[in-house]
Structures are given as C-alpha cells and as structure tokens.
Scaffold this motif. Structure first.
Motif, PDB file in Angstrom:
ATOM      1  N   PHE A  69      12.976  77.413  16.907  1.00  0.00           N
ATOM      2  CA  PHE A  69      12.981  76.126  17.589  1.00  0.00           C
ATOM      3  C   PHE A  69      12.148  75.107  16.824  1.00  0.00           C
ATOM      4  O   PHE A  69      11.194  75.459  16.122  1.00  0.00           O
ATOM      5  N   ARG A  70      12.505  73.847  16.999  1.00  0.00           N
ATOM      6  CA  ARG A  70      11.598  72.762  16.644  1.00  0.00           C
ATOM      7  C   ARG A  70      11.133  72.135  17.950  1.00  0.00           C
ATOM      8  O   ARG A  70      11.670  72.436  19.024  1.00  0.00           O
ATOM      9  N   LEU A  71      10.149  71.248  17.864  1.00  0.00           N
ATOM     10  CA  LEU A  71       9.663  70.565  19.056  1.00  0.00           C
ATOM     11  C   LEU A  71      10.274  69.181  19.122  1.00  0.00           C
ATOM     12  O   LEU A  71      10.399  68.494  18.116  1.00  0.00           O
ATOM     13  N   SER A  72      10.680  68.776  20.312  1.00  0.00           N
ATOM     14  CA  SER A  72      11.392  67.521  20.485  1.00  0.00           C
ATOM     15  C   SER A  72      10.523  66.342  20.096  1.00  0.00           C
ATOM     16  O   SER A  72       9.287  66.408  20.100  1.00  0.00           O
ATOM     17  N   SER A  73      11.189  65.240  19.749  1.00  0.00           N
ATOM     18  CA  SER A  73      10.479  64.014  19.384  1.00  0.00           C
ATOM     19  C   SER A  73       9.557  63.608  20.523  1.00  0.00           C
ATOM     20  O   SER A  73       9.964  63.567  21.678  1.00  0.00           O
ATOM     21  N   GLY A  74       8.312  63.304  20.176  1.00  0.00           N
ATOM     22  CA  GLY A  74       7.348  62.899  21.184  1.00  0.00           C
ATOM     23  C   GLY A  74       6.578  64.057  21.792  1.00  0.00           C
ATOM     24  O   GLY A  74       5.615  63.841  22.499  1.00  0.00           O
ATOM     25  N   ALA A  75       6.984  65.302  21.516  1.00  0.00           N
ATOM     26  CA  ALA A  75       6.282  66.458  22.099  1.00  0.00           C
ATOM     27  C   ALA A  75       5.143  66.872  21.178  1.00  0.00           C
ATOM     28  O   ALA A  75       5.102  67.983  20.673  1.00  0.00           O
ATOM     29  N   TYR A  76       4.223  65.966  20.934  1.00  0.00           N
ATOM     30  CA  TYR A  76       3.130  66.224  19.999  1.00  0.00           C
ATOM     31  C   TYR A  76       1.933  66.755  20.764  1.00  0.00           C
ATOM     32  O   TYR A  76       1.020  66.031  21.115  1.00  0.00           O
ATOM     33  N   PHE A  77       1.974  68.044  21.066  1.00  0.00           N
ATOM     34  CA  PHE A  77       0.893  68.693  21.778  1.00  0.00           C
ATOM     35  C   PHE A  77       0.391  69.867  20.944  1.00  0.00           C
ATOM     36  O   PHE A  77       1.128  70.397  20.128  1.00  0.00           O
ATOM     37  N   LYS A  78      -0.842  70.234  21.197  1.00  0.00           N
ATOM     38  CA  LYS A  78      -1.260  71.528  20.668  1.00  0.00           C
ATOM     39  C   LYS A  78      -0.351  72.602  21.242  1.00  0.00           C
ATOM     40  O   LYS A  78       0.154  72.469  22.349  1.00  0.00           O
ATOM     41  N   TYR A  79      -0.158  73.664  20.486  1.00  0.00           N
ATOM     42  CA  TYR A  79       0.740  74.729  20.940  1.00  0.00           C
ATOM     43  C   TYR A  79       0.290  75.271  22.289  1.00  0.00           C
ATOM     44  O   TYR A  79       1.100  75.611  23.132  1.00  0.00           O
ATOM     45  N   SER A  80      -1.018  75.311  22.501  1.00  0.00           N
ATOM     46  CA  SER A  80      -1.526  75.849  23.762  1.00  0.00           C
ATOM     47  C   SER A  80      -1.171  74.955  24.941  1.00  0.00           C
ATOM     48  O   SER A  80      -1.254  75.368  26.076  1.00  0.00           O
ATOM     49  N   SER A  81      -0.766  73.712  24.674  1.00  0.00           N
ATOM     50  CA  SER A  81      -0.429  72.798  25.752  1.00  0.00           C
ATOM     51  C   SER A  81       1.067  72.684  25.991  1.00  0.00           C
ATOM     52  O   SER A  81       1.497  72.012  26.913  1.00  0.00           O
ATOM     53  N   GLY A  82       1.857  73.286  25.141  1.00  0.00           N
ATOM     54  CA  GLY A  82       3.293  73.266  25.377  1.00  0.00           C
ATOM     55  C   GLY A  82       4.054  72.480  24.338  1.00  0.00           C
ATOM     56  O   GLY A  82       3.722  72.451  23.165  1.00  0.00           O
ATOM     57  N   GLY A  83       5.052  71.736  24.747  1.00  0.00           N
ATOM     58  CA  GLY A  83       5.958  71.057  23.847  1.00  0.00           C
ATOM     59  C   GLY A  83       7.349  71.631  24.046  1.00  0.00           C
ATOM     60  O   GLY A  83       7.535  72.837  24.017  1.00  0.00           O
ATOM     61  N   ARG A  84       8.334  70.778  24.309  1.00  0.00           N
ATOM     62  CA  ARG A  84       9.663  71.283  24.657  1.00  0.00           C
ATOM     63  C   ARG A  84      10.418  71.751  23.416  1.00  0.00           C
ATOM     64  O   ARG A  84      10.617  70.994  22.469  1.00  0.00           O
ATOM     65  N   PRO A  85      10.877  73.010  23.376  1.00  0.00           N
ATOM     66  CA  PRO A  85      11.555  73.529  22.190  1.00  0.00           C
ATOM     67  C   PRO A  85      13.031  73.152  22.150  1.00  0.00           C
ATOM     68  O   PRO A  85      13.703  73.095  23.177  1.00  0.00           O
ATOM     69  N   ILE A  86      13.547  72.880  20.941  1.00  0.00           N
ATOM     70  CA  ILE A  86      14.959  72.602  20.706  1.00  0.00           C
ATOM     71  C   ILE A  86      15.456  73.589  19.659  1.00  0.00           C
ATOM     72  O   ILE A  86      14.872  73.717  18.577  1.00  0.00           O
TER      73      ILE A  86
END
Length: 232
Positions: free
Chosen positions: A89-106
C-alpha cells in the motif's frame, strides 16, 4: 382521576419530567447525539481495522511493523524458505501521519488476493530470508521470526524499500508496475501473511539489520506547504 402516565422516555434519564413539545425536542437532540456516537464508533472501528490494526512494534534498527495476527507455526528465520501472500500500500494524499497514528492505505499491488482481475487467489511468493533483494531490507528485518499463520504490516522507508527493479517481490501487471515506479520513493506499507515456512538452518554470516539504523523510528514526511512555491 389519576394523571396520565408519562411516556417511557420521559420517565427515564433521557428526558425526565418532560412532555409535549419539550419532550419532542429533547428526544430529537438525544437521537442526534446517539447518531453522532454511532458515527464516531464507526470511524474508530474503521481506523482500528484498516489503519491501526494490531500492536505497533519498533525494532532496535528503528524499523516498525504492526503485529496484526500472531502466528503459531514454524518461524521464518535466516536461511528458511518462506512463502507469503502480500499486499503493498501507499498512503493517500494528505495522510501525513506517523505510522503509529495511522494513515489511510491505498493498494499498489498484491499477490494471492485476486486483485486487478488476476487469477492468483491463494498463490504465494517464495523467498529465502536473508537472500539479497528477495525482499526490501526493511521487510527482511521485520519478517525475521514471523510464524506461519501470522500477519504483519511493515512500514517500508524508501531508503530500505523497493530501491530498484531488482528488489522483490515485483508487481506483475503493467498498471501495478507504473504505480510502484511512481511511488517507490515514498514510505510504503507491506502487509504480509506467512503461509508456509521450510526451515533449513541459517547460512547468514551477518545480522539482517546490519547497516540499517534509524536514530528515531522512521516517520512519514510533513505535509507539503501550499505556500512553498510562492515563497520560493
């Protein structure tokens, strides 16, 4: 004559002692608040299932992964032949979080799940743990010790990820190859299910994480500054 009995909701804690329009308005607000709670619970359930599943593990090298499902079978160790199904997966545009905080996968590409119309459900990618370029280096480190039946999601920093087309596994479809090429310089997520492990003992002369060290756990970059071009 006895006074008419108050409606059940009015007798309870929701709207005690109210009747008529006041009871109606009170119940309307109560229902709105309950709907809001349900929406919040749905969002949290989504985040737990898709964004923040399992326990976050940070290795001494700074590499991070989430232990989604602990396995119970044989362990994948240096020199073992391991077979996995995986999704990248990559992380969606704007999902700039530390990994521990999440981020929506695509999804970028996968094997074993029948994505993009591929007839590969149940197929596996086989590799010898520790073999050069059989996996991104971050994945080699994070999958060490993973047991059959387990599932992990590994954060792959670009410097120890798919640095070139020699690093496996590689996508099989044209579209997936283009997507990886466009995003190989970003942090990616490698979600792995350990299917089979055949242990032959280790021939490795060095530790898997030799030369890999992040002083602090790798985190995703800050969001782009919309005014950067104007200032520059």
């Amino acid at each position: 004559l006895a006074a008419p009995e108050a409606p059940a909701d009015a007798r309870g804690l929701k709207c005690p002692g109210l009747s008529g329009e006041k009871l109606r308005d009170c119940l309307r607000e109560y229902r709105k608040s309950e709907q809001g709670k349900e929406a919040d619970e749905d969002v949290e359930e989504y985040r737990q299932k898709y964004e923040q599943p399992g326990e976050l593990i940070t290795l001494p090298s700074g590499i991070q992964y989430r232990e989604i499902t602990p396995g119970r079978g044989k362990a994948c160790e240096p020199g073992a032949v391991c077979a996995i199904s995986y999704q990248v997966f990559r992380l969606s545009s704007g999902a700039y979080f530390k990994y521990s905080s999440g981020g929506r996968p695509i999804l970028l590409f996968a094997q074993g799940y029948g994505t993009e119309g591929q007839d590969d459900v149940g197929s596996v990618y086989k590799f010898i743990l520790g073999d050069k370029n059989s996996l991104p280096r971050a994945a080699t480190i994070a999958l060490n010790g993973m047991r059959e039946g387990g599932k992990r999601r590994v954060l792959i920093p670009p410097s120890v990820g798919w640095t070139d087309s020699n690093v496996g596994p590689q996508p099989k479809t044209f579209g997936a190859k283009r997507r990886l090429e466009n995003h190989r310089d970003e942090a990616l997520l490698f979600e792995v299910e350990m299917v089979v492990v055949k242990q032959f003992g280790s021939d490795a002369d060095t530790a898997l994480d030799e030369g890999v060290k992040f002083d602090t756990p790798y985190s995703l970059p800050a969001p782009p500054n919309p005014f950067q071009r104007r200032i520059g």
